[in-house]
Design an enzyme around this catalytic site. Structure first.
Site, PDB file in Angstrom:
ATOM      1  N   CYS A 161     -12.663  -0.125  -9.979  1.00  0.00           N
ATOM      2  CA  CYS A 161     -13.765   0.808  -9.744  1.00  0.00           C
ATOM      3  C   CYS A 161     -13.821   2.076 -10.974  1.00  0.00           C
ATOM      4  CB  CYS A 161     -13.226   1.722  -8.526  1.00  0.00           C
ATOM      5  SG  CYS A 161     -11.940   2.602  -8.575  1.00  0.00           S
TER       6      CYS A 161
ATOM      7  N   GLU B  29       0.883  -1.298   0.083  1.00  0.00           N
ATOM      8  CA  GLU B  29      -0.019  -0.029  -0.025  1.00  0.00           C
ATOM      9  C   GLU B  29       0.884   1.241   0.127  1.00  0.00           C
ATOM     10  OE1 GLU B  29      -2.660   3.017  -0.060  1.00  0.00           O
ATOM     11  OE2 GLU B  29      -3.149   0.990  -0.631  1.00  0.00           O
TER      12      GLU B  29
END
EC number: 2.1.1.-
Length: 383
Positions: free
Chosen positions: A341, A267
């Site tokens: 997304c 991340e």
């Protein structure tokens, strides 16, 4: 399947002026027709839809207006004029309740909303997050100060501490401030401070506890997202060696860890590491020892692919870079679980992946934002 609710009950009173929704809640997302058309020759995509009202557990709202009449809501369609949305159908009821409470509180104390044209005023935005298990609300005040050093900002600090005591312990989870004195449309800076309350908001996904702070990304429609998580877990093979890129606080990775031989989570947001490790500590030692966390961008961490057979990605809307796809293709990985997304970027990524020998085996849609053109795609590639 849609829940059997009447169209009248799903007709939002703010729809004609508010920019939050592109179509009424009872209408299937128009973009889904394009998805079906795109894959009709090879797949039979399924669209998962949850409850259509009260699903949004997380909302960022602009604060404008005047001392006498503060406005807390979204911008009107095609403008930067803020609009009150007290009867928003997609908000969790606690969010609408919290908005009304803060408006009354601002009026009572004659607090200054932000003025875009002059860059004056104190309160720019509010973020509300509901913890599902407790129903408590975490609130963030985005203030037009650099910190709490000025006399004006100290007044805010005092009032926020008083606000925490004005309501019962069953309402507020925590009160936070984000300092943003810059002339920008960006809502948050990296400067956060907890004024009162609990440091972490906890959510449970299929028995796995995940914690969040306001600086972390989290889905707004957690009930439906939990169904997506279960499907991801079902696609991960037993004893898989997994790398998850764009892992956030580890919601997906920690949820599937029990099935894996090992899992490495990557991340870029440094604020995610703390919450990741707190959540990891909630797992049994047998599972937690399988899990590793790495900070940095996906493109900079392609070396994590060494020895892996499965990759999970949940990238931002721009999708995967060509460098990432090339590194993935050159690795030993033979299974890619891609949560997208961004439909436009996914179409491009899909073509690149197929051209490099990957096969799209499964595709499902999740309507995580009813009323919008947004569709989350869960896909499985193999080679």
């Amino acid at each position: 399947m849609l829940f059997p609710i009447s169209k009248q009950a799903l007709s939002c009173p703010h729809f004609d002026s508010c920019a939050g929704c592109s179509h009424q809640l009872f209408v299937e997302p128009p973009i889904w027709r394009e998805v079906i058309e795109n894959f009709k020759e090879t797949l039979n995509p399924i669209l998962h839809q949850g409850t259509l009202t009260g699903w949004r557990c997380r909302a960022k709202l602009a604060v404008r207006g005047t001392k006498q009449n503060p406005i807390i809501g979204l911008f009107k369609k095609g403008s930067h004029e803020a609009l009150n949305i007290p009867f928003c159908l997609v908000h969790h009821p606690r969010i609408n309740q919290a908005v009304t409470m803060i408006q009354n509180w601002m009026e009572r104390h004659q607090l200054n909303p932000y003025q875009e044209h002059s860059q004056a005023g104190d309160l720019r935005y509010l973020q509300f997050v509901v913890e599902r298990a407790s129903g408590k609300v975490q609130i963030v005040f985005v203030l037009n100060f650099k910190d709490f050093s000025s006399p004006e900002s100290q007044i805010w600090r005092k009032l926020l501490l008083e606000l925490a005591q004005e309501t019962t312990n069953a309402f507020w989870h925590s009160i936070w401030v984000n300092f943003n004195p810059h002339a920008t449309n960006t809502i948050f800076t990296d400067k956060w401070e907890k004024v009162w309350g609990e440091p972490y908001l906890w959510e449970s996904f299929d028995g796995v506890k995940i914690c969040f702070q306001p600086s972390n990304f989290a889905q707004a429609n957690l009930d439906l997202f939990e169904k997506l998580l279960k499907k991801v877990k079902s696609w991960v093979r037993e004893k898989a060696k997994v790398v998850e890129f764009f892992a956030g606080v580890g919601t997906i990775g920690l949820s599937v860890a029990a099935k894996c031989s090992w899992i490495k989570c990557e991340e870029i947001n440094p604020h995610s590491k703390e919450c990741f490790y707190y959540a990891k500590q909630q797992l049994s030692s047998e599972i937690s020892q399988k899990i590793m966390f790495y900070t940095g961008s996906a493109d900079e961490n392609l070396n994590l692919l060494q020895g892996a057979d499965t990759v999970i990605v949940d990238p931002p809307r721009k999708g995967l870079s060509r460098k990432f796809i090339e590194g993935l293709t050159q690795s030993s990985v033979d299974q890619l679980i891609y949560v997208s997304c961004g439909w436009d970027s996914f179409k491009k990524n899909k073509e690149t992946l197929i051209s490099q020998g990957w096969n799209l085996k499964k595709l499902e849609g999740y309507s995580l934002f009813p009323g919008s053109e947004h569709i989350e795609l869960l896909t499985l590639f193999e080679r």
